[in-house]
Design an enzyme around this catalytic site. Structure first.
Site, short mmCIF file in Angstrom:
data_model
loop_
_atom_site.label_atom_id
_atom_site.label_comp_id
_atom_site.label_asym_id
_atom_site.label_seq_id
_atom_site.Cartn_x
_atom_site.Cartn_y
_atom_site.Cartn_z
N ASP A 1 34.08 56.98 40.72
CA ASP A 1 35.27 57.81 40.49
C ASP A 1 36.30 57.68 41.62
OD1 ASP A 1 33.68 58.57 38.40
OD2 ASP A 1 33.25 60.58 39.17
N HIS B 1 21.22 48.90 43.38
CA HIS B 1 20.99 50.13 44.12
C HIS B 1 22.23 50.55 44.89
CE1 HIS B 1 19.14 53.08 46.60
NE2 HIS B 1 19.08 52.35 47.68
N ARG C 1 16.69 43.72 52.82
CA ARG C 1 16.54 43.91 51.38
C ARG C 1 16.98 42.70 50.55
NH1 ARG C 1 18.46 50.15 50.48
NH2 ARG C 1 16.56 51.06 51.31
N GLY D 1 33.68 65.46 46.54
CA GLY D 1 32.30 64.98 46.67
C GLY D 1 31.52 65.85 47.62
#
Lengths: 291, 318, 553
Positions: free
Chosen positions: C207, C332, C272, C10
């Site tokens: 992944d 998200h 949020r 990554g």
């Protein structure tokens, strides 16, 4: 209307045929030109803006001092460089003030921001008018196939168009007004390669070969450019560019005032067509047969 | 919307010729070109190769030629580009295609970005609590760093079609980011490197990059910033192209002395007698037609002394 | 075959930071990434980085806001670490040349983000993540860390329970490689793509989670999926919450303030989870919800939100400076991930994780804006350092060649089987629909149980599926197939964990259990892989200073 006339260096240096052609054409059209003789080279994109912005502010201030706000150029590079400087000076009064103070004050000059920089090409379309131009044509260039080549700086960046996108078609409009035929090609708005003639000659010559070659292959008999720097490369560099590419090109390159001049009835000699590197004989002959 | 997507397909290792394949696509209003490509994968060919990552205009990955104009597929609405119900999708120009819409972005961008060595080399140690810098000095750096390497400036570049090795506006914009970072202390070395062949002096400043940049960074102006800075610091060329510095110096000296350009002198001083000899056929042709002004003979412009004073003041300031 | 001491999978903020840390320890570290590092999802993060930099701020209040924001599910030792190390992480970026905005005195400017009781986030206009990622990438180039770019990791090389490298598919050639190492750091990001629409990048397919889970690592808090409250309706384009922090309002079509009741004190600056639920409730009642950015002012919008403004213009033809724009919540950020300790260790020797794919426990049941990039930096560095240390003492793994051959055979079998793209697409669409409808913002037992059944069925179908492939080079069908497998694996855990947690906490809102239950559920959900599906377990929340209390905004 009177115009402050900024002929630029090359029109009397490397392209000495341009200046007299422009003056003759302006005279015939009745453009009132007041040449600025005591001003400097605008820097041509070579000199750093630290130097060229004050030099150009001085030029504009000189025009203002003579009561002139319209400044005419006969060079795309001059137009772009001075137009860009003018934009910076107009948009940021603080910057203009600083330049006035630091550089112009001791000569008792100050640029007020009132000048517009205009290439002859723009002036003809926007101020003079194509109808009037057509009316002045004594010898329509009937059947002459002409490719336009603008020079970057009267097309880009966007700001230079001053909200007039049609400026990207003016050359074609003028060619047609003169009675000639436009041979369009993809390279008309691209770079001629002159700016890297020093830094990277192979790239510069490759650009010359590509653009002149493309226009020629599309059937152009000559190319017209409003920029003497493009002319230096496209005309002066053409034999070398052709040799480096291993082909023949032989495309005559005319200055805009020369093409206009031919249509106004001036002779090839009066427009100094023989001073070109790529022979212009065929164009001159074709035009001389027109009435 | 019912549309036809004409998509460039090619596997250069398969020995076949490139072709535009047509795919029917059915999309809602407001759909993007990327939505269309994803649908082709879902419905027609899962092996259609293209790159895409964030899908909403942040990462710059999905740059393609869409109806013959460079765009990011993820923020290009189909309704705005479709012509007669068709959308043509191709790789960008002047680059090696690896497969279908995947092209060699390593060659186009990443190698060039590494070449400018774009990491900060701080001039001074960081004070406690971070560097204290006026925000106005960082604003242009943020603007330059808003570049997301979509490659559209390089795609529109005037030089790259003639010379793929040219560093290009994207990499030079990255260079701007470090050269002008107020914390950086290596401007001189950087500009020397950027001054070498294929660096900033190979730019023709045609302003195509400004036209093509979707983020309004004006890369051509950033290259001018670099060149102006190089002049200011006296690093006017790399080591492999000293004629660039001679050209600048001669140009400046001429304007400084007389107010305008002495082209004969410029040619002579830029190339020297040796190289002029090589260019003799060109020079001879020019001379014969009175196009090569005799060096050093041109007259001073009236008011030239004021031009000289401008040069003096700029020099004194820097 | 390539061999390194440490391999980082990554290339986003966590991955690069980990690689730089390992390099700083002297390790021969390499990066493997399926997209170029600069295309990582980190670049979409806009808001900022929380750090107690102001003289009158303290790491304790940063930690306290984080704990409350996470509805007390956060592990407070991890939260303390995050908050204590935040200023250094930010100052390091300043040292590396991040052009963060400055205040009028030239010091790092701070903006207010949701759920923070003060301005605490440093930022770079509306491109904070983009800028941070670039600065890290510059350092990666400076450190000359080799990067295997556009290589897709297909499995971990496990040797006797320890991770000693990865097997990866090189997209450009289609070749499968074993990259051996003594330690591996997973930094593959989250798994937002189990939903559609979503603000997640196409590559966020879980992944790293799926690879680690299959290899025996534990997944934690997988039920915690955060919705971004303000996506431009119908587009999935997120409008940064910094807009709300800097004065934008949320109003209904009728002009009523959306947050007036749910968060009378903080209003639009509430966390949020509250914002998303309040907006969703209005939408469900048939009202429109609009984000009105005009109070910020055109000048500030142009300067600091230029990219957002451009994006809105491009995808919706609306101008933030001139008109309110319709918004809706979309999935998200995923708080769940591979369970790790304070050093990124997963419990499996040689395997570490950081960033979006890891669960350090800092976010609890709801992440605060400004803590994501920060977590990636702080725990990315820690994981990189720990991996380098562990690798120095670890043996070389055995059996990489035979594992590579196994993988090769598996891929061959997959491509030999063949299959149409429509079947794979149908599975993916069924999955995302199920997740949206039954494992979404509001959940209940029946739907979650049905979701689990659906996902199990989809897994069956996926197992029988092959790949149409014209060669292995740039075979997107093959990559999508592997990614879909990961999505299904991870989604199954999300549904199971959501079904198990019989309370409402943070982003996890159960209609059938609407209250928070500290007696029964003040604990993390753990999941381990078994061939019959996830085995669930629990572990207590680490509480150091802040006992659970009421959240009041």
């Amino acid at each position: 209307m009177s115009y402050a006339f900024y002929p630029g260096c090359v029109s009397r240096g490397g392209c000495p045929e341009l200046y007299p052609s422009a003056v003759k054409v302006a005279g015939r059209l009745g453009l009132g030109l007041e040449e600025l003789t005591d001003v400097g080279c605008n820097g041509a994109g070579v000199l750093s803006r630290a130097v060229s912005d004050p030099i150009n502010a001085r030029t504009f201030a000189k025009a203002e001092a003579r009561g002139l706000t319209q400044l005419m150029t006969i060079c795309s590079t001059c137009t772009g460089v001075m137009g860009g400087a003018n934009l910076r000076l107009k948009e940021a009064p603080a910057y203009r003030e600083r330049i006035n103070r630091e550089f112009l004050a001791e000569e008792r000059l100050a640029y007020q921001g009132s000048v517009d920089v205009k290439h002859l090409l723009w002036l003809l379309v926007e101020d003079y008018g194509l109808d009037r131009l057509r009316a002045e044509v004594r010898r329509p260039l009937k059947g002459l196939r002409v490719s336009p080549f603008y020079g970057c700086y009267i097309r880009r960046p966007d700001g230079i168009l001053e909200g007039k996108p049609a400026r990207k078609r003016y050359l074609e409009m003028v060619i047609e007004a003169l009675g000639a035929e436009v041979t369009d090609f993809g390279g008309k708005g691209k770079c001629c390669g002159f700016p890297v003639l020093t830094a990277n000659e192979p790239n510069s010559m490759a650009m010359v070969a590509a653009h002149t070659g493309e226009a020629k292959s599309k059937g152009a008999e000559c190319m017209v450019t409003p920029c003497p720097l493009c002319h230096l490369n496209l005309d002066g560099g053409q034999p070398r560019a052709a040799k480096m590419k291993g082909t023949a090109i032989d495309l005559p390159i005319l200055h805009l005032p020369q093409l206009i001049g031919l249509a106004l009835g001036f002779s090839a000699e009066e427009l100094h067509l023989k001073r070109h590197i790529v022979p212009t004989r065929q164009v001159a002959e074709k035009v001389s047969l027109l009435t | 919307m019912e549309l036809i997507f004409k998509v460039y397909r090619h596997d250069p290792t398969a020995g076949t010729k490139p072709a535009l394949e047509s795919y029917p696509v059915s999309l809602p209003d407001g759909a993007t070109v990327l939505d269309g490509l994803l649908q082709i994968r879902d419905r027609h060919d899962g092996g259609l190769a293209f790159r895409a990552a964030c899908g909403r205009g942040f990462c710059g990955e999905c740059t393609l030629r869409i109806n013959r104009s460079g765009k990011l597929a993820c923020i290009t609405r189909v309704a705005q580009v479709a012509k007669d119900g068709e959308v043509t999708v191709e790789p960008v120009r002047n680059i090696t295609v690896l497969k279908d819409l995947v092209y060699d972005v390593d060659e186009l961008l990443w190698q060039k970005i590494a070449w400018v060595e774009p990491w900060l080399r701080p001039a001074t140690a960081q004070p406690d609590g971070g560097y204290v810098i006026p925000d106005a000095e960082l604003e242009p750096i943020r603007k330059a760093m808003s570049c997301y390497y979509c490659g559209l400036c390089d795609e529109g570049c005037s030089v790259i079609p003639f010379d793929r090795r040219f560093s290009g506006p994207a990499a030079l914009t990255k260079a701007f980011r470090v050269v002008f970072d107020p914390r950086d202390g290596a401007a001189r070395e950087r500009l020397k490197r950027l001054g070498e062949p294929r660096g900033m002096w190979d730019c023709v400043h045609c302003y195509e990059a400004n036209e093509h940049c979707p983020r309004g960074i004006d890369p051509t102006d950033r290259i001018f910033d670099l060149r102006d800075k190089a002049v200011e610091l006296g690093v006017k060329s790399g080591t492999a192209n000293p004629q660039v510095a001679r050209h600048y110096d001669s140009f400046a000296a001429s304007v400084r002395q007389s107010g305008w350009l002495d082209e004969g002198r410029l040619a002579l001083e830029t190339w020297g007698l040796g190289r002029l000899g090589e260019l003799l056929p060109m020079a001879w042709r020019a001379l014969r037609r009175g196009k090569l002004p005799v060096p050093y003979l041109h007259r001073k412009r009236p008011g030239a002394e004021w031009i000289r004073r401008i040069f003096d003041k700029v020099e004194k300031r820097s | 075959m390539p061999d390194h001491t440490v391999v980082v999978v990554g290339g986003g903020v966590a991955g690069i930071r980990a690689a730089l840390a390992a390099r700083a320890q002297g390790a021969d570290v390499a990066l493997v990434s399926k997209v170029h590092p600069l295309r990582s999802h980190s670049c979409t993060s806009q808001g900022g980085l929380n750090a107690a930099l102001a003289p009158d701020d303290s790491w304790e209040t940063h930690a306290q806001d984080t704990v409350a924001g996470g509805d007390f599910l956060g592990d407070q030792d991890a939260v303390e670490t995050l908050a204590r190390e935040a200023p250094d992480a930010v100052l390091e970026l300043d040292r590396w040349g991040a052009p963060f905005n400055r205040d009028e005195r030239g010091r790092l400017a701070l903006r207010r983000l949701a759920g923070a009781n003060r301005a605490r986030a440093c930022y770079a206009d509306d491109l904070t993540g983009h800028v941070v990622l670039q600065v890290l990438h510059e350092q990666l180039l400076a450190a000359r860390v080799p990067a295997y770019v556009e290589w897709v990791v297909t499995s971990l090389l496990m040797d006797d329970g320890a991770c000693r490298g990865v097997v990866a598919l090189e997209l450009a050639t289609g070749t499968l490689h074993a990259i051996t190492a003594r330690a591996v750091v997973l930094a593959t990001g989250g798994f937002g793509r189990v939903y559609e629409p979503t603000g997640a990048s196409l590559g966020l397919t879980g992944d790293g989670l799926a690879l680690a889970y299959r290899a025996g690592a534990v997944l934690m808090d997988m039920e915690m999926v955060q919705y971004h409250p303000t996506a431009l309706t119908g587009t999935g384009a997120l409008l940064t919450e910094a807009l709300l922090g800097e004065g934008a309002l949320l109003v209904t079509g009728g002009g009523e303030r959306v947050m007036a009741e749910a968060a009378p004190r903080l209003g639009e600056r509430a966390p949020r989870d509250l914002l998303s639920r309040s907006i969703a409730s209005r939408l469900k009642a048939g009202e429109a919800v609009l984000l009105d950015a005009r109070p910020i002012g055109g000048a500030r919008l142009g300067r600091s939100f230029g990219v957002t403004r451009h994006l809105v213009k491009a995808v919706a033809g609306l101008d933030l400076a001139k008109e309110p724009v319709p918004v809706e919540p979309v999935p998200h950020r995923t708080m769940g991930g591979v369970r790790v300790d304070l050093h990124g260790a997963t419990g499996l020797p040689g395997l570490f994780a950081a960033g979006g794919c890891a669960a350090t426990g800092v976010h609890g049941a709801n992440r605060l804006g400004g803590n994501s990039l920060l977590e990636a930096l702080v725990f990315g560095r820690r994981a990189g350092e720990a991996a380098a240390r562990a690798a120095a003492a670890a043996p070389t793994g055995q059996g990489a060649s035979s594992r590579l051959a196994d993988e090769e055979r598996a891929l061959e079998a997959l491509t030999a089987r063949g299959g149409g793209p429509d079947a794979a697409a149908a599975i993916r669409q069924a999955l995302t629909r199920t997740m949206r409808e039954q494992v979404g913002l509001f959940r209940e037992a029946a739907g979650l149980a049905e979701a689990t059944r659906t996902i199990v069925g989809l897994q069956e179908r996926h197992r029988g599926l092959g790949v149409t492939a014209s060669g292995r080079r740039w075979n997107s069908a093959l990559v999508s197939h592997l990614e879909l497998g990961h999505l299904l694996e991870v989604a199954r855990v999300v549904a199971a964990a959501a079904l198990a947690r019989q309370e409402s906490r943070g982003v996890h809102a159960r209609r059938d259990f609407p209250e928070r239950d500290d007696t029964g559920w003040l604990r993390h959900t753990l999941a381990s892989f078994t061939p019959d599906g996830p085995k669930l377990d629990a572990q207590p929340v680490v509480i150091t200073r802040w006992p659970p209390g009421r959240r009041a905004y």
